[in-house]
Design an enzyme around this catalytic site. Structure first.
Site, PDB file in Angstrom:
ATOM      1  N   HIS A 354      13.662 144.940 -21.023  1.00  0.00           N
ATOM      2  CA  HIS A 354      14.983 145.199 -21.615  1.00  0.00           C
ATOM      3  C   HIS A 354      15.116 144.615 -23.011  1.00  0.00           C
ATOM      4  O   HIS A 354      15.887 145.136 -23.813  1.00  0.00           O
ATOM      5  CB  HIS A 354      16.087 144.759 -20.666  1.00  0.00           C
ATOM      6  CG  HIS A 354      16.242 145.738 -19.550  1.00  0.00           C
ATOM      7  ND1 HIS A 354      15.552 145.609 -18.367  1.00  0.00           N
ATOM      8  CD2 HIS A 354      16.904 146.919 -19.477  1.00  0.00           C
ATOM      9  CE1 HIS A 354      15.822 146.652 -17.607  1.00  0.00           C
ATOM     10  NE2 HIS A 354      16.639 147.454 -18.250  1.00  0.00           N
ATOM     11  N   ARG A 461      25.303 150.572 -20.868  1.00  0.00           N
ATOM     12  CA  ARG A 461      24.766 149.526 -19.992  1.00  0.00           C
ATOM     13  C   ARG A 461      25.762 148.369 -19.955  1.00  0.00           C
ATOM     14  O   ARG A 461      25.758 147.510 -20.842  1.00  0.00           O
ATOM     15  CB  ARG A 461      23.418 149.015 -20.531  1.00  0.00           C
ATOM     16  CG  ARG A 461      22.271 150.003 -20.429  1.00  0.00           C
ATOM     17  CD  ARG A 461      20.972 149.349 -20.896  1.00  0.00           C
ATOM     18  NE  ARG A 461      19.795 150.104 -20.546  1.00  0.00           N
ATOM     19  CZ  ARG A 461      19.128 150.908 -21.386  1.00  0.00           C
ATOM     20  NH1 ARG A 461      19.546 151.069 -22.631  1.00  0.00           N
ATOM     21  NH2 ARG A 461      18.046 151.530 -20.970  1.00  0.00           N
ATOM     22  N   ARG A 497      27.665 152.737 -16.695  1.00  0.00           N
ATOM     23  CA  ARG A 497      26.868 152.380 -15.526  1.00  0.00           C
ATOM     24  C   ARG A 497      27.390 151.065 -14.952  1.00  0.00           C
ATOM     25  O   ARG A 497      27.686 150.135 -15.717  1.00  0.00           O
ATOM     26  CB  ARG A 497      25.406 152.230 -15.959  1.00  0.00           C
ATOM     27  CG  ARG A 497      24.484 151.927 -14.813  1.00  0.00           C
ATOM     28  CD  ARG A 497      23.053 152.024 -15.227  1.00  0.00           C
ATOM     29  NE  ARG A 497      22.646 150.901 -16.072  1.00  0.00           N
ATOM     30  CZ  ARG A 497      21.424 150.761 -16.554  1.00  0.00           C
ATOM     31  NH1 ARG A 497      20.515 151.680 -16.321  1.00  0.00           N
ATOM     32  NH2 ARG A 497      21.109 149.711 -17.298  1.00  0.00           N
ATOM     33  N   ASN A 619      12.434 154.984 -17.297  1.00  0.00           N
ATOM     34  CA  ASN A 619      11.760 153.685 -17.465  1.00  0.00           C
ATOM     35  C   ASN A 619      11.394 153.109 -16.103  1.00  0.00           C
ATOM     36  O   ASN A 619      10.261 152.731 -15.852  1.00  0.00           O
ATOM     37  CB  ASN A 619      12.675 152.673 -18.171  1.00  0.00           C
ATOM     38  CG  ASN A 619      13.235 153.207 -19.451  1.00  0.00           C
ATOM     39  OD1 ASN A 619      12.659 154.099 -20.042  1.00  0.00           O
ATOM     40  ND2 ASN A 619      14.353 152.670 -19.887  1.00  0.00           N
ATOM     41  N   ASP A 620      12.406 153.045 -15.231  1.00  0.00           N
ATOM     42  CA  ASP A 620      12.129 152.495 -13.909  1.00  0.00           C
ATOM     43  C   ASP A 620      11.351 153.485 -13.054  1.00  0.00           C
ATOM     44  O   ASP A 620      10.497 153.085 -12.274  1.00  0.00           O
ATOM     45  CB  ASP A 620      13.434 152.092 -13.215  1.00  0.00           C
ATOM     46  CG  ASP A 620      13.876 150.713 -13.666  1.00  0.00           C
ATOM     47  OD1 ASP A 620      13.012 149.820 -13.753  1.00  0.00           O
ATOM     48  OD2 ASP A 620      15.063 150.527 -13.970  1.00  0.00           O
ATOM     49  N   ARG A 630       7.043 146.941 -15.517  1.00  0.00           N
ATOM     50  CA  ARG A 630       7.311 147.322 -16.906  1.00  0.00           C
ATOM     51  C   ARG A 630       7.338 146.125 -17.838  1.00  0.00           C
ATOM     52  O   ARG A 630       7.379 146.251 -19.047  1.00  0.00           O
ATOM     53  CB  ARG A 630       8.627 148.115 -16.997  1.00  0.00           C
ATOM     54  CG  ARG A 630       9.860 147.313 -16.634  1.00  0.00           C
ATOM     55  CD  ARG A 630      11.068 148.212 -16.368  1.00  0.00           C
ATOM     56  NE  ARG A 630      11.977 148.307 -17.494  1.00  0.00           N
ATOM     57  CZ  ARG A 630      13.145 148.933 -17.452  1.00  0.00           C
ATOM     58  NH1 ARG A 630      13.545 149.530 -16.358  1.00  0.00           N
ATOM     59  NH2 ARG A 630      13.920 148.972 -18.511  1.00  0.00           N
TER      60      ARG A 630
HETATM   61  C1  PEP Z   1      15.776 153.458 -16.878  1.00  0.00           C
HETATM   62  O1  PEP Z   1      15.320 152.775 -15.960  1.00  0.00           O
HETATM   63  O2  PEP Z   1      15.171 154.434 -17.386  1.00  0.00           O
HETATM   64  C2  PEP Z   1      17.076 153.132 -17.476  1.00  0.00           C
HETATM   65  C3  PEP Z   1      17.642 153.891 -18.371  1.00  0.00           C
HETATM   66  O3  PEP Z   1      17.646 151.966 -17.060  1.00  0.00           O
HETATM   67  P1  PEP Z   1      17.216 150.531 -17.651  1.00  0.00           P
HETATM   68  O4  PEP Z   1      16.194 150.748 -18.705  1.00  0.00           O
HETATM   69  O5  PEP Z   1      18.441 149.881 -18.146  1.00  0.00           O
HETATM   70  O6  PEP Z   1      16.662 149.870 -16.435  1.00  0.00           O
HETATM   71 MG    MG Z   2      16.639 151.380 -14.944  1.00  0.00          MG
END
Ligand code: PEP
Ligand code: MG
Length: 742
Positions: A354, A461, A497, A619-620, A630
C-alpha cells in the site's frame, strides 16, 4: 551446528569492515569443519580474487585472481553448485597457482556464495589427506555459504560506497515509474548513541519533545510486547517489559528529563545519560549487570529515533528529497510534506504494497527491495532514481547527471502531451468509449481541477483518512470527511469502500499482529467482527450523501457469500437508524463487492443476486491467485498481473458478469497501466479506476488504439506462457500505433 552458524554470522555482523568479516569467516569455518585450510574468493569481473584465507599464503590475498573458467574454484562458480574432489591434482580442471602455496593440499570442497541468484564468490576448504569431504561437511559449508551470502553482499556494497568517491549503483524493483534526482533522506537507518552536546534553546520545548518521544517509544514497545505475548514467547516478552520499565520516571526516563532540565537539548540529554550509564555498567564485574549496558544503548537509540526522525520529516532547511527507508509505510508517505518528496526507496516491501500504491497515487517514483541499502552511508548524498528500471545511482558523475536530467525533461514533455488531451473523451479509433474513474484516499489527491475530468471516483479507500488520525474518527468527523470527497466530484458517482485495514495497512491505534496478515484479519472480516465500527462508518457515509445520490458502497476482501449477507443487514440497520433519528429521507446507495479473493470469481451468479455491482481488485486477486505476498520483495518477480493464468481469471469475471448482468469495473493497479487498461478494455470492461496521475496516459492510449485489434491481441495473450510475453506483445502493438509511453 546451529549454534556455530549463529556465532559466525553474529561475529561477522559486528565486524568493523569487509576484510575483517571475511577473516572471521575463514578462521571460524576452518575450525568448525576441522580442516587445514579455508579461503574465500570474491568474484570481480569474471575473476575470483583470493580475498581471505586461513591456510594459504597471506601475501597472496588480493593478488591471486583466478579466471572463472579455470581451476576447481572457478568450476564451483561456473556451475553454481558445490564441487567436492578427493584429489584435486587428478582433476582435469586442476590448475596450480604457485603464489598461494597450496601444494600440500590434495582434497578440496568449493561452494559458491550466491545472493539473489548472483554468484558473489566461492568459499573453499582444503585438506592434506586425499579424501572426499563428508556429506555432513558439505551440508555445513552449503549452509554457511547461504547464511552469510546476504551479509557479504551488504558489506561489499558498503565497502564500495566507502571506498569510492565515484558513483555507485544499486538495484531494486520498480514500484512506481519515473525519474527523480535529489539528495537522500534516510529514515529508519542507524542512529548512534553518540550525539553532540547541544544546549537547549527552550527548555520547555525540549522537555515536551522528550516526553512525546518517550510516550511513542513506550507505545512501540507495547506493540512489540503484544506480538510476543500472542506468541507466548515469555523470554523475549520479558526483555521488552524490562526495557519499558527502564523508561519510567524512577529510572532512565527520569534521568533523561533531569538532563534536559539542566539545559541540554532532548537528543543530547538522552545521549549523555546513556553514555554515562553504558560506561558504568560495562565496568561492573557482575556479568549480568555488565550485559545491561546493551539494554541502555538499545533504549537510548529507540528514544533518539523517536526524537530525530519525526523532526527530520519537517525538512525546514532542505528543498526536495528522495526518502530512503527500511520499509516505507503508507502512513509515513501520507504525513510527509508532499512538495518536498520526489521519490521513495526502501530495502523491504513489495511493488504492490500500500505504500507503493500511495506513491503511485501521489505521482512519486518508487523503488523497493534494494538490498542492504541502509548499510551504505547515503544520507544527504545525491541520488538518481530511474524507477522505470529499478535502478539507483549514488553520487553520480557529471555526465550521468546530465543524461538523467535530459531524460527527466523529455518525460515532462511527454506528460504535457498526455495532459493536453485530458478534456477529450476516451474513445478508441473504432468508436468504443471507456469510462475512467479515480482511485483516491487522500483528499489532496482529488481536490484539483484535473480530477473533475474523470467520470467519478471508482474507489475511495476510507482507511487512508483513518490512518492519519490518532484514534478512530467519530461519526461526525467521518461525515465531514466523506462530504468533502463527494464535494470534490459534484454530480458524479463516488464508490466508498468500507474500512480495509489489516494486511500491510495498520492503524497506529489498532495494532494487529499475525503470522500471515494477508490471510488474516483484513477488510470486511474485521468490520464484521466490530459491527460498532462498521455501523458508524455506514451511517456516516449515508448522512454525507443524504439525497445527493452520488454514493455507492463497496465491501473489501469478501471471501464468502455470508459476509455479503451480514454486511447488507448492517447496511439496512444503518439506513433505518439514520432515517429514524434525523427524520430525513435518504437515497438508498448501490452496493457492491470487491472481487479480490478467488472463491468469488466462481460464484458471480450468486453474487449478482445480492449486490448491484462488483469492482475487481486486481492487486489482491493477483496475490491470492498466484500465492505471492504482494509485500514480500523476495517474491516480487513472481507477482505478475499479466501472467496468463491471472488474465484468464479476469476474462472469466468479465464474461460471467455480463451473463449475470452485473455491473463491473476494475480498480486494481492494472487498470491504470496502459498495457493493463488495454487488455481489460478488450475483455469488455469499460469502467477503469486508477490513480489520478494515470488518467491522462490511459486516455491518450485509448484514443489511439482499435478495439477490434485489442481483442485480437487479447486472444493471443491468453494463450501465452508468461507475463513478459504478454507485455512484449502489447509493446509491439503500441510501437506499431506510434503510441509513446513513459
Ligand atoms: C486491490 O486489491 O486491487 C485493491 C484495489 O485494493 P487495495 O489495493 O487497497 O488492497
Ligand atoms: Mg485489495
Amino acid at each position: 551446528m546451529l549454534n556455530t552458524l549463529k556465532k559466525i554470522s553474529q561475529e561477522m555482523a559486528s565486524s568493523q569492515n569487509f576484510e575483517q568479516a571475511l577473516n572471521i569467516l575463514v578462521t571460524k569455518t576452518k575450525l568448525a569443519v576441522n580442516t587445514q585450510c579455508c579461503s574465500i574468493f570474491m568474484l570481480e569481473q569474471n575473476h575470483l580474487v583470493l580475498s581471505a584465507t586461513d591456510g594459504l599464503k597471506q601475501s597472496a590475498v588480493g593478488k591471486v585472481k583466478v579466471p572463472i573458467s579455470e581451476g576447481i574454484i572457478g568450476l564451483a562458480a561456473q556451475r553454481e553448485e558445490p564441487v567436492n574432489i578427493a584429489d584435486a591434482k587428478l582433476h582435469p580442471r586442476f590448475k596450480s597457482y604457485p603464489a598461494i602455496k597450496e601444494d600440500d593440499f590434495r582434497s578440496i570442497l568449493s561452494v559458491p556464495i550466491i545472493h539473489k541468484k548472483r554468484v558473489l564468490g566461492v568459499i573453499a576448504v582444503q585438506q592434506v589427506e586425499p579424501r572426499q569431504f563428508t556429506e555432513n561437511e558439505e551440508a555445513f559449508l552449503i549452509t554457511i555459504a547461504a547464511q552469510v551470502s546476504q551479509a557479504i553482499g551488504g558489506l561489499k556494497q558498503k565497502e564500495l560506497v566507502k571506498a569510492s568517491r565515484k558513483q555507485v549503483f544499486f538495484e531494486g524493483e520498480s514500484a512506481a515509474t519515473g525519474i527523480a534526482i535529489a539528495p537522500a533522506l534516510v529514515l529508519g537507518g542507524q542512529i548512534t548513541i553518540e550525539q553532540p552536546d547541544t544546549p537547549a534553546v527552550d527548555i520547555d520545548i525540549e522537555y515536551q519533545r522528550l516526553c512525546a518521544a518517550i510516550t511513542r517509544t513506550k507505545a512501540m514497545l507495547d506493540d512489540v510486547s503484544q506480538r510476543f505475548d500472542n506468541e507466548n514467547d515469555e523470554e523475549v516478552l520479558s526483555i521488552f517489559t524490562a526495557l519499558k520499565l527502564l523508561l519510567d520516571d524512577a529510572s532512565l526516563g527520569g534521568e533523561y528529563e533531569r538532563e534536559v532540565m539542566l539545559g541540554w537539548s532532548a537528543e543530547s540529554a538522552v545521549s549523555r545519560v546513556s553514555l554515562k550509564f553504558i560506561q558504568q555498567f560495562s565496568e561492573m564485574d557482575d556479568l549480568y549487570l555488565k550485559e545491561r549496558a546493551s539494554d541502555i544503548r538499545d533504549l537510548g537509540q529507540r528514544v533518539l529515533r523517536q526524537l530525530i526522525e519525526p523532526g527530520r520529516m519537517k525538512l525546514d532547511s532542505i528543498d526536495k528529497v528522495i526518502l530512503v527507508t527500511r520499509e516505507a509505510d503508507a502512513t509515513i508517505l501520507a504525513e510527509f510534506p508532499r512538495h518536498k518528496l520526489v521519490g521513495v526507496v526502501s530495502e523491504l516491501g513489495g511493488v504492490n504494497s500500500h505504500a507503493c500504491i500511495m506513491a503511485r497515487a501521489l505521482g512519486i517514483p518508487a523503488i523497493v527491495g534494494v538490498d542492504q541499502l541502509l548499510l551504505a552511508d547515503i544520507d544527504g548524498k545525491r541520488l538518481i532514481m530511474n524507477a522505470h528500471r529499478g535502478q539507483l545511482v549514488l553520487s553520480p558523475t557529471k555526465a550521468v547527471l546530465k543524461e538523467y536530467q535530459e531524460l527527466l525533461n523529455a518525460e515532462e514533455l511527454l506528460e504535457k502531451k498526455y495532459l493536453a488531451e485530458i478534456f477529450e473523451p476516451a474513445i478508441t479509433l473504432d468508436g468504443k468509449k471507456a469510462h475512467l474513474y479515480i482511485n483516491a484516499g487522500l483528499l489532496s489527491g482529488i481536490q484539483n481541477e484535473m480530477v473533475r475530468e474523470a467520470d467519478g471516483i471508482g474507489l475511495y479507500r476510507t482507511e487512508v483518512p483513518f490512518m492519519m488520525q490518532p484514534r478512530f474518527p467519530s461519526e461526525s468527523e467521518q461525515v465531514e470527511i466523506y462530504k468533502q470527497v463527494l464535494d470534490a466530484m459534484p454530480n458524479k458517482s463516488v464508490i466508498m469502500r468500507t474500512l480495509d485495514v489489516g494486511g500491510d495497512k495498520a492503524l497506529p491505534y489498532f495494532p494487529i499482529s499475525e503470522d500471515n496478515p494477508f490471510l488474516g484479519w483484513r477488510g470486511i472480516r474485521l468490520s464484521l467482527d466490530h459491527p460498532e465500527l462498521l455501523l458508524i462508518q455506514l451511517r456516516a457515509m449515508l448522512q454525507a450523501d443524504q439525497n445527493r445520490g452520488q454514493l455507492q458502497i463497496l465491501l473489501p476482501m469478501v471471501s464468502q457469500l455470508k459476509e455479503i449477507d451480514l454486511s447488507l443487514s448492517y447496511l439496512e440497520r444503518a439506513y433505518a437508524e439514520v432515517q429514524a433519528e434525523t427524520g430525513k429521507t435518504f437515497i438508498r446507495p448501490k452496493i457492491g463487492v470487491m472481487i479480490e479473493v478467488p472463491s468469488l470469481v466462481y460464484q458471480l451468479d450468486q453474487v449478482a443476486q445480492r449486490v448491484d455491482f462488483i469492482s475487481v481488485g486486481s492487486n489482491d486477486l493477483t496475490q491470492y491467485l498466484l500465492a505471492v505476498d504482494r509485500n514480500n520483495p523476495r517474491v516480487n518477480s513472481l507477482y505478475d498481473s499479466y501472467y496468463p493464468g491471472v488474465l484468464r481469471a479476469l476474462q472469466r469475471i468479465m464474461l460471467d458478469s455480463r451473463q449475470h448482468q452485473l455491473d463491473v469495473s476494475v480498480c486494481g493497479e492494472l487498470a491504470g497501466e496502459p498495457f493493463g487498461a488495454a487488455l481489460l478494455f478488450a475483455m469488455g470492461c469499460n469502467k477503469l479506476s486508477m490513480n489520478h496521475g494515470s488518467i491522462p496516459k490511459v486516455n491518450y492510449m485509448l484514443r489511439r488504439v482499435n478495439f477490434a485489434e485489442l481483442q485480437c491481441i487479447l486472444r493471443q495473450a491468453l494463450k501465452m506462457d508468461d507475463g513478459s510475453q504478454v507485455r512484449e506483445l502489447l509493446l509491439d502493438y503500441f510501437n506499431q500505433q506510434n503510441i509513446d509511453m513513459i
